[in-house]
Design a protein around this motif. Structure first.
Motif, PDB file in Angstrom:
ATOM      1  N   LEU A   1      37.349  37.865  32.512  1.00  0.00           N
ATOM      2  CA  LEU A   1      37.086  36.493  32.964  1.00  0.00           C
ATOM      3  C   LEU A   1      38.366  35.821  33.446  1.00  0.00           C
ATOM      4  O   LEU A   1      38.388  35.190  34.523  1.00  0.00           O
ATOM      5  N   ASP A   2      39.451  35.973  32.690  1.00  0.00           N
ATOM      6  CA  ASP A   2      40.723  35.359  33.086  1.00  0.00           C
ATOM      7  C   ASP A   2      41.227  35.931  34.403  1.00  0.00           C
ATOM      8  O   ASP A   2      41.727  35.186  35.262  1.00  0.00           O
ATOM      9  N   ASP A   3      41.103  37.254  34.571  1.00  0.00           N
ATOM     10  CA  ASP A   3      41.543  37.877  35.826  1.00  0.00           C
ATOM     11  C   ASP A   3      40.698  37.402  37.000  1.00  0.00           C
ATOM     12  O   ASP A   3      41.224  37.168  38.105  1.00  0.00           O
ATOM     13  N   GLU A   4      39.389  37.256  36.778  1.00  0.00           N
ATOM     14  CA  GLU A   4      38.527  36.826  37.878  1.00  0.00           C
ATOM     15  C   GLU A   4      38.819  35.377  38.279  1.00  0.00           C
ATOM     16  O   GLU A   4      38.763  35.030  39.463  1.00  0.00           O
ATOM     17  N   ILE A   5      39.141  34.551  37.301  1.00  0.00           N
ATOM     18  CA  ILE A   5      39.547  33.175  37.618  1.00  0.00           C
ATOM     19  C   ILE A   5      40.807  33.185  38.471  1.00  0.00           C
ATOM     20  O   ILE A   5      40.907  32.454  39.471  1.00  0.00           O
ATOM     21  N   GLN A   6      41.765  34.050  38.103  1.00  0.00           N
ATOM     22  CA  GLN A   6      43.008  34.140  38.875  1.00  0.00           C
ATOM     23  C   GLN A   6      42.748  34.686  40.272  1.00  0.00           C
ATOM     24  O   GLN A   6      43.384  34.256  41.247  1.00  0.00           O
ATOM     25  N   ILE A   7      41.795  35.613  40.386  1.00  0.00           N
ATOM     26  CA  ILE A   7      41.418  36.149  41.707  1.00  0.00           C
ATOM     27  C   ILE A   7      40.902  35.033  42.605  1.00  0.00           C
ATOM     28  O   ILE A   7      41.262  34.931  43.786  1.00  0.00           O
ATOM     29  N   LEU A   8      40.070  34.171  42.051  1.00  0.00           N
ATOM     30  CA  LEU A   8      39.521  33.052  42.818  1.00  0.00           C
ATOM     31  C   LEU A   8      40.616  32.070  43.230  1.00  0.00           C
ATOM     32  O   LEU A   8      40.635  31.570  44.363  1.00  0.00           O
ATOM     33  N   ILE A   9      41.550  31.809  42.317  1.00  0.00           N
ATOM     34  CA  ILE A   9      42.658  30.897  42.624  1.00  0.00           C
ATOM     35  C   ILE A   9      43.507  31.457  43.762  1.00  0.00           C
ATOM     36  O   ILE A   9      43.839  30.747  44.728  1.00  0.00           O
ATOM     37  N   ASP A  10      43.859  32.744  43.660  1.00  0.00           N
ATOM     38  CA  ASP A  10      44.683  33.379  44.695  1.00  0.00           C
ATOM     39  C   ASP A  10      43.956  33.422  46.030  1.00  0.00           C
ATOM     40  O   ASP A  10      44.560  33.187  47.091  1.00  0.00           O
ATOM     41  N   ASN A  11      42.656  33.758  45.977  1.00  0.00           N
ATOM     42  CA  ASN A  11      41.873  33.833  47.210  1.00  0.00           C
ATOM     43  C   ASN A  11      41.807  32.472  47.892  1.00  0.00           C
ATOM     44  O   ASN A  11      41.893  32.367  49.127  1.00  0.00           O
ATOM     45  N   HIS A  12      41.659  31.428  47.103  1.00  0.00           N
ATOM     46  CA  HIS A  12      41.603  30.067  47.649  1.00  0.00           C
ATOM     47  C   HIS A  12      42.931  29.686  48.301  1.00  0.00           C
ATOM     48  O   HIS A  12      42.964  29.097  49.388  1.00  0.00           O
ATOM     49  N   LYS A  13      44.036  30.044  47.638  1.00  0.00           N
ATOM     50  CA  LYS A  13      45.352  29.735  48.200  1.00  0.00           C
ATOM     51  C   LYS A  13      45.603  30.495  49.500  1.00  0.00           C
ATOM     52  O   LYS A  13      46.238  29.975  50.423  1.00  0.00           O
ATOM     53  N   ARG A  14      45.123  31.721  49.569  1.00  0.00           N
ATOM     54  CA  ARG A  14      45.333  32.544  50.770  1.00  0.00           C
ATOM     55  C   ARG A  14      44.337  32.214  51.874  1.00  0.00           C
ATOM     56  O   ARG A  14      44.394  32.791  52.960  1.00  0.00           O
ATOM     57  N   GLU A  15      43.401  31.311  51.567  1.00  0.00           N
ATOM     58  CA  GLU A  15      42.345  30.942  52.513  1.00  0.00           C
ATOM     59  C   GLU A  15      41.540  32.164  52.937  1.00  0.00           C
ATOM     60  O   GLU A  15      41.218  32.362  54.111  1.00  0.00           O
ATOM     61  N   ASP A  16      41.236  32.997  51.931  1.00  0.00           N
ATOM     62  CA  ASP A  16      40.389  34.185  52.112  1.00  0.00           C
ATOM     63  C   ASP A  16      40.972  35.189  53.109  1.00  0.00           C
ATOM     64  O   ASP A  16      40.246  35.909  53.796  1.00  0.00           O
ATOM     65  N   GLN A  17      42.299  35.249  53.197  1.00  0.00           N
ATOM     66  CA  GLN A  17      42.967  36.193  54.095  1.00  0.00           C
ATOM     67  C   GLN A  17      43.859  37.130  53.285  1.00  0.00           C
ATOM     68  O   GLN A  17      44.570  36.704  52.382  1.00  0.00           O
ATOM     69  N   LEU A  18      43.818  38.427  53.635  1.00  0.00           N
ATOM     70  CA  LEU A  18      44.710  39.406  53.006  1.00  0.00           C
ATOM     71  C   LEU A  18      45.835  39.722  53.984  1.00  0.00           C
ATOM     72  O   LEU A  18      45.598  40.265  55.064  1.00  0.00           O
ATOM     73  N   ASP A  19      47.045  39.380  53.600  1.00  0.00           N
ATOM     74  CA  ASP A  19      48.198  39.601  54.464  1.00  0.00           C
ATOM     75  C   ASP A  19      48.981  40.810  53.953  1.00  0.00           C
ATOM     76  O   ASP A  19      49.820  40.705  53.068  1.00  0.00           O
ATOM     77  N   TYR A  20      48.673  41.974  54.528  1.00  0.00           N
ATOM     78  CA  TYR A  20      49.327  43.206  54.095  1.00  0.00           C
ATOM     79  C   TYR A  20      50.806  43.246  54.489  1.00  0.00           C
ATOM     80  O   TYR A  20      51.569  44.044  53.952  1.00  0.00           O
ATOM     81  N   SER A  21      51.197  42.389  55.430  1.00  0.00           N
ATOM     82  CA  SER A  21      52.591  42.392  55.888  1.00  0.00           C
ATOM     83  C   SER A  21      53.555  41.917  54.797  1.00  0.00           C
ATOM     84  O   SER A  21      54.764  42.127  54.900  1.00  0.00           O
ATOM     85  N   THR A  22      53.025  41.274  53.766  1.00  0.00           N
ATOM     86  CA  THR A  22      53.894  40.806  52.679  1.00  0.00           C
ATOM     87  C   THR A  22      54.291  41.941  51.733  1.00  0.00           C
ATOM     88  O   THR A  22      55.161  41.774  50.894  1.00  0.00           O
ATOM     89  N   ILE A  23      53.647  43.098  51.879  1.00  0.00           N
ATOM     90  CA  ILE A  23      53.932  44.239  51.003  1.00  0.00           C
ATOM     91  C   ILE A  23      55.097  45.032  51.577  1.00  0.00           C
ATOM     92  O   ILE A  23      55.055  45.482  52.724  1.00  0.00           O
ATOM     93  N   ASN A  24      56.130  45.197  50.788  1.00  0.00           N
ATOM     94  CA  ASN A  24      57.331  45.918  51.218  1.00  0.00           C
ATOM     95  C   ASN A  24      57.291  47.377  50.785  1.00  0.00           C
ATOM     96  O   ASN A  24      56.743  47.708  49.733  1.00  0.00           O
ATOM     97  N   SER A  25      57.895  48.242  51.595  1.00  0.00           N
ATOM     98  CA  SER A  25      58.014  49.657  51.238  1.00  0.00           C
ATOM     99  C   SER A  25      59.060  49.822  50.147  1.00  0.00           C
ATOM    100  O   SER A  25      60.131  49.234  50.211  1.00  0.00           O
TER     101      SER A  25
END
Length: 333
Positions: free
Chosen positions: A196-220
């Motif tokens: 439950l706590d993880d899912e709440i955090q997922i919703l918070i993060d998704n809201h902040k990202r405006e439902d967008q996944l930005d893979y460019s932020t991931i570094n090699s």
């Protein structure tokens, strides 16, 4: 009663024969990069890292929407290597994966056009969606890291690792993987729903990202040469003889277990050994403990064992059998 672990590195003053600090630092950086997007799923991420260090393929199983594919893609982005994703479908042909020979009218000769399998990290989405002949195209390349086509052998460039996903719920239009192919996977990782706590955090993060996944932020984090070097380093991790007997006893028990119709092969013993070495290394130890073995055993065995029909009807599970085996076999001292 809680057992004391005589191998606990925090209670012992020792010096590693192998310098594992760079490896540990890289592993933590990989987790940190994936954690930019993925919430929780720590067990899946760590087992995937162990599979890379052990040079083994992994089957990821879970219901839709638990970030199986996204996690595998993010992990691949933390590695500075070639990445290829193949979506398995019922109409997929072996040549769509391996490639095919095409006649060149200019040279009057056949030219081999490589398929998407020629990469370093392969993500196969919904592996059980393709028919048996397409699944069988992976047998040689997964086991031997080579492909034989038209009497020509093509050696895969290391590192070569396959991450495959499948959905355990929806069975219509799927083709069950045969035991021979399942055995080629080092791990089978079952991905559960988040807490439950993880899912709440997922919703918070998704809201902040405006439902967008930005893979460019991931570094090699790791280069191909680093992965190969660490895979070689893992092989140097010390395993005492009584722990080898422990691994053999666990696997041997699966072949004489009344709950099982099919036990594990020696390939499973080797898989547990290699995975335990990698687990020890990422914990900062150059020697394996019984806890390392127990940590990896379930992920190694769960897709290699088949319950008897009676046990299946009783809703018994392979996980329960493995737990019983680990409780039965005496832990080495």
């Amino acid at each position: 009663m809680e057992e004391s672990n005589q191998y606990d590195s925090e209670d012992l003053n020792f010096t590693n024969r192998i310098d594992l600090k760079p490896l540990q630092a890289h592993v933590e950086n990989i987790k940190k990069e994936i954690g930019k997007i993925i919430v929780g799923q720590n067990d899946m991420v760590e087992l995937l890292i162990i599979s890379i260090l052990s040079n083994g393929h992994t089957l990821i199983e879970g219901v839709p929407g638990v970030a199986k594919t996204v996690t595998a893609k993010l992990l691949a982005r933390t590695l500075d290597v070639d990445f290829s994703r193949i979506q398995f479908t019922p109409d997929l042909m072996p040549s769509d994966i391996l490639g095919t020979s095409i006649f060149n009218v200019k040279t009057n000769e056949f030219e081999y056009k490589k398929g998407p399998i020629f990469s370093n990290i392969i993500l196969i989405d919904e592996i059980n969606r393709a028919p048996a002949k397409t699944q069988a195209a992976l047998f040689e390349v997964m086991a031997e890291r080579q492909i034989t086509i038209d009497n020509n052998q093509f050696i895969m460039e290391p590192p070569f690792l396959v991450f495959a996903t499948q959905n355990p719920i929806e069975q219509e239009g799927t083709y069950r993987l045969p035991e021979a192919q399942l055995d080629r996977f080092l791990f089978k990782i079952n991905v559960d729903y988040p807490s439950l706590d993880d899912e709440i955090q997922i919703l918070i993060d998704n809201h902040k990202r405006e439902d967008q996944l930005d893979y460019s932020t991931i570094n090699s984090v790791l280069k191909a040469s680093d992965i190969i070097r660490y895979q070689g380093l893992i092989k140097q991790v010390l395993v005492e003889d009584h722990l080898l007997h422990y691994i053999a006893s666990i696997v041997n028990n699966t072949r004489n277990n009344a709950n099982l119709y099919l036990g594990a092969s020696p390939r499973a013993s080797i898989a547990i050994l290699n995975a335990a070495k990698a687990n020890a290394a990422i914990q900062g130890r150059d020697f394996v403990t019984p806890d390392d073995i127990k940590r990896c055993t379930k992920a190694v065995l769960k897709h290699r064992l088949v319950l008897t029909p009676e046990r299946e009807m009783e809703a018994f599970t392979v996980d329960k059998v493995v737990d019983q085996i680990l409780e039965t076999i005496e832990i080495p001292r």
